[in-house]
Design a protein around this motif. Structure first.
Motif, PDB file in Angstrom:
ATOM      1  N   HIS A  54       6.216  -0.172   4.776  1.00 44.22           N
ATOM      2  CA  HIS A  54       5.401   0.880   5.505  1.00 44.22           C
ATOM      3  C   HIS A  54       6.134   1.049   6.657  1.00 44.22           C
ATOM      4  N   LEU A 121      -2.036  -0.347  13.802  1.00 39.62           N
ATOM      5  CA  LEU A 121      -2.602   0.609  13.131  1.00 39.62           C
ATOM      6  C   LEU A 121      -2.304   0.522  11.295  1.00 39.62           C
ATOM      7  N   GLU A 122      -1.141   0.206  11.228  1.00 38.59           N
ATOM      8  CA  GLU A 122      -0.574   0.023   9.778  1.00 38.59           C
ATOM      9  C   GLU A 122      -1.261  -0.907   9.223  1.00 38.59           C
ATOM     10  N   ASN A 124      -4.444  -1.691   9.286  1.00 39.52           N
ATOM     11  CA  ASN A 124      -5.810  -1.288   8.571  1.00 39.52           C
ATOM     12  C   ASN A 124      -5.330  -0.438   7.356  1.00 39.52           C
ATOM     13  N   VAL A 125      -4.288   0.114   7.115  1.00 44.96           N
ATOM     14  CA  VAL A 125      -3.921   1.013   6.034  1.00 44.96           C
ATOM     15  C   VAL A 125      -3.674  -0.006   4.903  1.00 44.96           C
ATOM     16  N   GLU A 128      -6.466  -1.565   3.756  1.00 40.04           N
ATOM     17  CA  GLU A 128      -7.601  -0.739   2.838  1.00 40.04           C
ATOM     18  C   GLU A 128      -6.863  -0.690   1.451  1.00 40.04           C
ATOM     19  N   GLU A 129      -5.477  -0.789   1.443  1.00 41.46           N
ATOM     20  CA  GLU A 129      -4.774  -0.904   0.197  1.00 41.46           C
ATOM     21  C   GLU A 129      -5.287  -2.135  -0.572  1.00 41.46           C
ATOM     22  N   ALA A 131      -8.117  -3.709  -0.014  1.00 37.62           N
ATOM     23  CA  ALA A 131      -9.288  -3.597  -0.695  1.00 37.62           C
ATOM     24  C   ALA A 131      -9.585  -2.624  -1.991  1.00 37.62           C
TER      25      ALA A 131
END
Lengths: 416, 425
Positions: A54, A121-122, A124-125, A128-129, A131
C-alpha cells in the motif's frame, strides 16, 4: 499457439529482467515482482509486506501520492498490486508506446519514502480491509486453514496481518523492512507484449540501475504442516465452510502438473465433486485447490454448504478421494484436463496482462519462464500412472487437517 | 438486413431462422469466442415463479434428447470448449471459448442444449435446491445483499427482482415451471448470437440456419406473463427514492445508493461513461481519492452504472466500520455534488485515456469483442463500430459533463444501509 520469445537479463545490481515478446498483440503489460510476502515478516510486524505494498502508492522522492495516482491513470493503465504469502507483485496493462513510462513509474514506486501522515492514514484503510475480510466467510475460513496448517510459522498468519500489529507498527520498522526486502536481487521486472527489448532494457538500466545491490536479509524456514481438527464456531454466518487439507508437492517440482490434474479431476469443471456433491444438492460450491510454494504444498478439499449438510459433505468429499485413489482416473478425465488447459493457454497468449501472472509463477518457482507450448507439454505428460504414483506419495485418504467455520460446534470426521 | 462495418469486418445478419447474428472475423486469433443470448431473464418470470430463470440455467445442461448431462458435458470437454451460462435480469446467456477447429461442434452442442433439453426431474429438483441454498447464502454476502435490497426498493417491477427469487416462490417451483419458461422464451426471435475469432462468417450463418430452423415461437405464445410489454420490448425503471436500513451483525456497514441516469442508447451515454470514470475510474478517481486516500474511511468504495435495456441507474457503494458510516455517506454525496463545481480538464483527459486504453487492452481480447457485440445487439439492435465509440468518448468535454449533471441531478436518491448502525444524517 502464437509464437513468443523470451529475453532474460540481469543488471549489475542484481535486478532480473524478463521480457516475453508477443508481436501479435496490440498492447503490453509490465510488472515488478518482489520476492517478499507475509512469510518474510517478523511476528511483531505481521501484515508488513501487504502494508508496504500500500505504501508504495503513497509517496516517493519524486512523487506525492496524488501524483502517483495521477500518473498511473494518465497512462490509462489497468493497474493493480497484490501481496501473498511469498511475493508482492505490482503490474499494469498499457498501450505499447507507454511501457517505458510505466517502467519509470513502477521503478519510482519501489523506493517509497513512507510519508508519516500517509503511513498513519493508511493504517485505517488496512484496518477496514481486515474488517471487510471478517465479513467474508471464505476469507475467514482460508485464514483459519493456514493458521492451523502452518502453526507457529509466518505462513500461518493472514497476509493482511492483525489489527494490533497494524496499529502498533511504526514507520521506522516499515522503513527497515523495506530496505531489507526490496533489494534489487530479490526483484524481477517482467514485461510481456508488443515491445522492443532494447528499449525495455535501456529503460530498466536508466530507472533501476542506480539501486544499490544488497543481500536479502531473511532466510525462509519451511513450515511443519499441522494436522487434526479445528472448528471455529461463528453463528453469525449462515453457511458452514468445510476444508480438508493434505500435504502436496512443492511448486515447480516435476509433480506440480500432476497435483493440478488431481485437483481438477476431483474438483474442477465437470468433475467428481461437481456431479457427486454439487449436483446431489449437498453443497452449492465444492471443489479442490492446489497451492504450491517453493518448499511447501497443500491440496485442499473444500465446500460451502448449509450447516446441517456439513457432515454429509465431508464424508462425500472423502469418498470421492478414496475412489480416485483406489481406481485411478478415467482416461476421459485426464483428457478433459488437457483439452481445457489447451484452450485456456491459447486464450492467454492474446493477453499480456494474464501472461504476467504465469511468468511470475515460473520465475518464483522455476527460475526461468516457460512458453505456453512448454506449459502444455508439462500438462500432456500427466498420465494415469503418474496420478496413481502421486496419490501413493501424497495420500489424500488420511485424516489430514480438518478446518471448519460456521454455525456448527462439531463435525464428524470419519477418517479420524 | 445486412451490413458490413469495414473497420472491424463485422457481418451482421437477421437470419431466416430469426436469429440476430453478428460475426467479427479475426483470422489471426488463436481462439474463437461466442455468446448466445436469449431474452429470457428473470424480469420475464411469472411473479409466482421468481427464480425460475436461474433454475433453468442450472438445469439446461443436465440432459438433451440425445445424451444425459454427463455425456453432454463430456462432449464439450472432448473438444476443450470452455462453456458456461448465466441468467441475468433480461437475458439468459450461454458463453463459449474454443479453438477455431472446434467451433462448429461447439455451436452444434449449444443448439442441442437450447433446442432439446430434457430437464430431468432430479436435475430440476437439485437446481431448485441449489438456488434455495444460494438465496439463503446471501446472508453471508453483505455487499450483494445490500444491492439486492436496493434494487428491490429503487427499481420498480419487474426490474426490482433478484436472480435467486424469493423463498416462497422457490418453494413453488417444479419441473413444469422450468419447462414453461423454456417453452415461452427460448425461441430464435428472442436470440442474439455473436461470434469473434478465426471463423468464416458465412459458414457460421449457414450452420445456425440449419441448427435452429423452426425454433421461432408462434405469435400467440410470445406474450410475457410478467408485465407488458412482452417479447423484445423493454421495461422502464420506475424509480422509488427513499432511505432504508437493515440491521445485521457485521464488522462493516454496507452503504448502497442509486439514482436514475442515461440509458445506453441515449446520446449522452458517452458523457456518462466519462463521468463515472472521473468518479471511480482509477486511483485518481474522486471517490478513491477523497473517501479512501484522504480520509482513510474505507478499503472499498466504487461507482458504476447499471443499464436495463430501457434505462440507467448510477450506483455508488462503500463498506466501512460503523463509527465511520455517517462521514463516509456524507463524503459520497459531497463528491457527487462537487463534480458540478470544480471538474478539471485534466481529470476529463485522464478519464478518457483510461476508457480508450481499456478498449485497446482488455477490450481487445477475443471474448471481450464477442461480448461487446452482444451488448450492441441488445441495446442498439446493431453492432457499433469501435471507431465510432472511441470518437464519441474522445469528444466529451467538461461542458458536456456539466450539462449531463443538470439533466440527471441527484435530487432523489435511493439509499440502503446494512449493518449494525443507522445513518444519522
Amino acid at each position: 499457439m502464437q509464437d513468443t520469445s523470451f529475453i532474460q537479463y540481469r543488471l549489475t545490481n542484481g535486478l532480473q529482467i524478463v521480457i516475453e515478446r508477443m508481436p501479435h498483440v496490440p498492447s503490453a503489460a509490465c510488472g515488478m515482482l518482489v520476492q517478499t510476502g507475509s512469510r518474510d515478516e517478523p511476528d511483531a510486524l505481521a501484515g508488513a509486506a501487504h502494508f508496504l505494498e500500500h505504501m508504495c502508492f503513497k509517496g516517493t522522492a519524486r512523487r506525492s501520492w496524488e501524483q502517483i495516482s495521477i500518473d498511473l491513470d494518465a497512462l490509462g493503465a489497468q493497474h493493480n498490486a497484490y501481496t501473498c504469502k511469498d511475493r508482492t507483485f505490482y503490474y499494469g496493462w498499457v498501450r505499447p508506446e507507454d511501457v517505458e513510462r510505466q517502467i519509470e513509474l513502477l521503478a519510482d514506486m519501489m523506493r517509497p519514502t513512507l510519508p508519516p501522515d500517509q503511513f498513519d492514514l493508511e493504517k485505517n484503510v488496512i484496518l477496514e480491509e481486515i474488517a471487510m475480510a471478517g465479513d467474508d466467510l471464505a476469507s475467514v475460513a482460508y485464514d483459519a486453514l493456514y493458521e492451523h496448517l502452518c502453526p507457529n510459522h509466518p505462513m500461518g498468519w493472514p497476509v493482511l496481518g492483525y489489527a494490533n500489529t497494524i496499529r502498533d507498527s511504526s514507520r521506522q520498522q516499515m522503513a527497515a523492512f523495506a530496505e531489507r526486502r526490496y533489494a534489487p536481487r530479490a526483484m524481477t521486472l517482467i514485461v510481456a507484449g508488443q515491445v522492443d527489448p532494447d528499449r525495455i532494457l535501456a529503460a530498466a538500466e536508466r530507472w533501476c540501475g542506480q539501486w544499490q545491490d544488497a543481500d536479502v536479509a531473511s532466510v525462509r524456514t519451511t513450515p511443519a504442516m499441522g494436522s487434526g481438527q479445528a472448528i471455529r464456531t461463528m453463528s453469525r454466518f449462515h453457511q458452514q465452510a468445510v476444508l480438508l487439507a493434505y500435504p502436496a508437492t512443492t511448486a515447480g517440482s516435476p509433480d506440480e502438473e500432476t497435483a493440478e490434474a488431481v485437483a481438477a479431476i476431483l474438483g474442477g469443471t465437470n468433475s467428481r465433486f461437481y456431479w457427486n456433491i454439487v449436483q446431489k444438492g449437498l453443497s452449492r460450491r465444492a471443489g479442490v485447490f492446489y497451492e504450491g510454494y517453493a518448499d511447501f504444498g497443500t491440496i485442499v478439499l473444500f465446500a460451502l454448504c448449509e450447516s446441517k449438510n456439513a457432515d454429509t459433505v465431508l464424508a462425500a468429499m472423502q469418498q470421492e478421494v478414496r475412489q480416485l485413489t483406489e481406481e485411478g482416473p478415467q482416461p476421459h478425465e485426464l483428457q478433459r484436463v488437457k483439452n481445457l488447459r489447451r484452450t485456456g493457454l491459447a486464450g492467454e497468449t492474446e493477453a499480456p496482462y494474464y501472461r504476467l501472472g504465469l511468468l511470475a509463477d515460473d520465475l518464483a518457482y522455476r527460475g526461468h519462464p516457460r512458453s505456453a507450448a512448454e506449459r502444455l507439454d508439462a500438462v500432456d505428460a500427466v498420465t494415469a500412472e503418474r496420478v496413481a504414483g502421486y496419490l501413493e506419495r501424497f495420500s489424500l485418504t488420511g485424516p489430514g487437517l480438518l478446518v471448519s467455520v460456521g454455525p456448527r460446534e462439531d463435525l464428524a470426521n470419519s477418517a479420524r | 438486413m445486412h451490413e458490413t462495418l469495414p473497420e472491424e469486418s463485422i457481418v451482421h445478419h437477421r437470419l431466416n431462422c430469426g436469429i440476430d447474428l453478428a460475426v467479427m472475423a479475426m483470422p489471426e486469433r488463436p481462439i474463437v469466442a461466442f455468446l448466445i443470448r436469449l431474452l429470457a431473464g428473470y424480469a420475464f418470470e411469472r411473479p409466482e415463479h421468481l427464480g425460475v430463470a436461474h433454475v433453468l440455467d442450472e438445469a439446461i445442461s443436465k440432459g438433451t434428447a440425445r445424451r444425459d448431462g454427463r455425456a453432454l458435458n463430456d462432449a464439450f470437454d472432448a473438444i476443450g470448449a470452455a462453456h458456461s451460462s448465466y441468467a441475468g435480469r433480461e437475458t439468459v446467456g450461454l458463453v463459449c471459448t474454443c479453438l477455431p477447429e472446434f467451433v462448429a461442434e461447439a455451436l452444434d452442442l449449444h443448439a442441442e442444449m437450447i433446442r432439446t433439453p430434457t430437464f430431468p426431474d432430479d436435475a430440476c429438483h437439485t437446481a431448485i435446491e441449489l438456488t434455495r441454498q444460494s438465496h439463503a447464502a446471501l446472508e453471508d454476502d453483505p455487499g450483494e445483499l445490500a444491492r439486492k435490497l436496493l434494487h428491490r426498493h429503487a427499481y420498480g417491477p419487474p426490474l426490482d427482482r433478484h436472480l435467486y427469487g424469493e423463498k416462497e416462490t422457490l418453494d413453488r417451483l417444479d419441473r413444469e415451471a422450468v419447462v414453461a419458461h423454456w417453452q415461452q422464451f427460448f425461441s430464435t426471435d428472442r436470440m442474439h448470437v455473436t461470434v469473434a475469432g478465426a471463423v468464416d462468417p458465412a459458414r457460421i450463418a449457414d450452420q445456425l440456419e440449419q441448427a435452429f430452423e423452426g425454433l421461432t415461437q408462434p405469435a400467440d405464445d410470445r406474450q410475457s406473463p410478467a408485465v407488458e410489454p412482452a417479447s423484445q420490448a423493454a421495461w422502464p425503471i420506475r424509480f422509488q427514492s427513499g432511505q432504508w436500513h437493515y440491521d445485521k451483525q457485521l464488522e462493516q456497514q454496507q452503504i448502497a445508493l442509486c439514482y436514475p441516469c442515461a440509458a445506453v442508447t441515449d446520446e449522452d451515454f458517452p458523457v456518462e461513461q466519462v463521468l463515472v470514470a472521473v468518479l471511480a475510474g482509477g486511483m485518481s478517481g474522486r471517490l478513491f481519492t477523497e473517501v479512501r486516500e484522504k480520509q482513510g474511511l474505507v478499503y472499498w468504495v466504487d461507482a458504476w452504472t447499471d443499464h436495463p435495456r430501457a434505462g440507467g441507474m448510477l450506483h455508488m457503494g462503500a463498506s466501512t466500520t460503523p463509527q465511520r458510516v455517517d462521514q463516509t455517506y456524507a463524503t459520497l454525496l459531497r463528491e457527487l455534488d462537487r463534480l458540478g463545481e470544480d471538474l478539471s480538464a485534466d481529470e476529463v483527459d485522464r478519464a478518457v485515456a483510461g476508457l480508450l486504453t481499456s478498449i485497446q487492452t482488455r477490450g481487445d481480447m477475443t471474448r471481450a469483442r464477442a461480448g461487446r457485440m452482444a451488448d450492441d445487439l441488445f441495446y442498439h439492435g446493431r453492432p457499433i463500430a469501435m471507431a465510432e465509440k472511441i470518437e464519441r468518448i474522445r469528444s466529451v468535454t467538461i461542458q458536456d459533463i456539466r450539462r449531463y449533471l443538470q439533466r440527471y441531478p441527484r435530487d432523489r436518491l435511493a439509499v440502503v444501509t446494512l449493518g449494525p448502525q443507522r445513518l444519522t444524517i
